[in-house]
Structure formats: C-alpha cells, structure tokens
Design a protein around this motif. Structure first.
Motif, short mmCIF file in Angstrom:
data_model
loop_
_atom_site.label_atom_id
_atom_site.label_comp_id
_atom_site.label_asym_id
_atom_site.label_seq_id
_atom_site.Cartn_x
_atom_site.Cartn_y
_atom_site.Cartn_z
N UNK A 45 15.29 3.61 -10.15
CA UNK A 45 14.86 2.80 -9.02
C UNK A 45 15.29 1.34 -9.22
N UNK A 46 15.08 0.82 -10.43
CA UNK A 46 15.50 -0.56 -10.72
C UNK A 46 16.99 -0.75 -10.56
N UNK A 47 17.76 0.23 -11.01
CA UNK A 47 19.22 0.16 -10.88
C UNK A 47 19.63 0.15 -9.41
N UNK A 48 19.00 0.99 -8.59
CA UNK A 48 19.31 1.03 -7.16
C UNK A 48 18.96 -0.30 -6.50
N UNK A 49 17.83 -0.87 -6.86
CA UNK A 49 17.44 -2.17 -6.31
C UNK A 49 18.47 -3.23 -6.70
N UNK A 50 18.91 -3.21 -7.96
CA UNK A 50 19.92 -4.16 -8.42
C UNK A 50 21.23 -4.00 -7.65
N UNK A 51 21.68 -2.77 -7.46
CA UNK A 51 22.90 -2.53 -6.69
C UNK A 51 22.75 -3.02 -5.25
N UNK A 52 21.59 -2.77 -4.66
CA UNK A 52 21.34 -3.23 -3.29
C UNK A 52 21.39 -4.75 -3.20
N UNK A 53 20.80 -5.42 -4.17
CA UNK A 53 20.82 -6.89 -4.17
C UNK A 53 22.25 -7.41 -4.30
N UNK A 54 23.02 -6.79 -5.18
CA UNK A 54 24.43 -7.20 -5.35
C UNK A 54 25.19 -6.98 -4.05
N UNK A 55 24.96 -5.85 -3.39
CA UNK A 55 25.65 -5.55 -2.14
C UNK A 55 25.30 -6.58 -1.07
N UNK A 56 24.03 -6.92 -0.97
CA UNK A 56 23.60 -7.89 0.05
C UNK A 56 24.22 -9.25 -0.20
#
Length: 168
Positions: A45-56
């Motif tokens: 979950x943390x990894x997905x949140x990090x990827x989402x933040x990078x994408x944004x």
C-alpha cells in the motif's frame, strides 16, 4: 506455556483449546503468519501511494522549454514587445522546419505520378502552419498580459492535443 486470551489461564505449549474456558487458542505460527501478511500489505500500500505521488508530481502541466521561458519572461516583467519578438522568431524557425519537411517529402519522387499524395502533403503542411499560428497567437496574448499564466498553460495544453500528425 501459552496464556488463553480470554481467561488468562496458562495452557501447555501445544494446546489447541483452553483447559479452563474451552476457547480456541491461536497458534504462534498463525499469528506470526498473519503479522507477516499485514506487514506485506502495508508495504505494498505504501509503495502504491508513493508511485501515485510521483505520478501526480510528474504529470503536471508540461510545457515546452520555450513556453517556460515565456512564462519566466512575463514573471520577470520583461516588456511585451521584447517577448513578442522572441515569439515571432521562434514561430519563424518552426515554419522553416515545416517547410523543409514539406519540401523534402514532395521532392522525394513519390508525388511525381500521385496527385493525391501531393494534395495530402500540402494539406498536412497547411495544417502545420495553422497550428504554429494558433500557438503564436496564444503566446502573444500571454506576452501582452491579456491572459494569465494559468489560462495560458491550460489553453496551450489543449493546443498540444490538436497538434497535427505529419508525414515529415
């Protein structure tokens, strides 16, 4: 010894059911396995949140280096006249590049016996010139401070989506 979580009675290490209250005693393996699964899920979950933040962060409005320099020029209160000169020079370079591409494709021999090809190439070239003019007009409106930076970027991104696909 293992304590029952319901009545705190101590039971033998291998007991499955509490001697006192009869409730099931969870094995250490089960709770360790459950903890591992929970930790893995938290990590994923943390990894997905990090990827989402990078994408944004990276998918914000992307403008060309030239347009970014226009934005900086306006922010630095450079005179509209100076900025417009830069815009016209930049547009002229783009027009020359389009003309060179058009000339190269037309002189390639493919158009000799194919009037449809020649018409299509001319249509593409005209569309490219029209696109360059739209970008130039928007840039000039921004340079004259007729539109603000946010509007400039929004309209610029919309224009980028209209960019004609060319054969050269």
């Amino acid at each position: 010894m293992v304590k029952c979580r319901y009545c705190n009675t101590e039971n033998d290490e291998n007991s499955v059911i509490c001697q006192n209250c009869g409730e099931k005693i969870p094995s250490k393996k089960t709770s360790k396995g459950r903890n591992k699964v929970i930790l893995i899920l938290i990590g994923v979950f943390g990894f997905i949140v990090l990827l989402g933040a990078i994408f944004i962060v990276t998918s914000g409005p992307q403008v060309s280096k030239f347009d970014q320099s226009l934005i900086n020029s306006v922010k630095n209160d450079e005179s509209p006249e100076n900025i417009i000169i830069k815009i016209k020079e930049h547009s002229q370079i783009n027009r020359q590049g389009s003309k060179a591409g058009y000339d190269a494709i037309v002189s390639g021999g493919q158009s000799d016996n194919n009037p449809t090809f020649l018409e299509e190439a001319k249509k593409n070239y005209d569309n490219e010139l029209e696109y360059i003019q739209k970008i130039e007009n928007l840039q000039i409106s921004f340079a004259k401070r007729e539109i603000n930076e946010e509007t400039f970027i929004k309209e610029l991104i919309l224009l980028y989506e209209e960019q004609p696909e060319l054969d050269y």
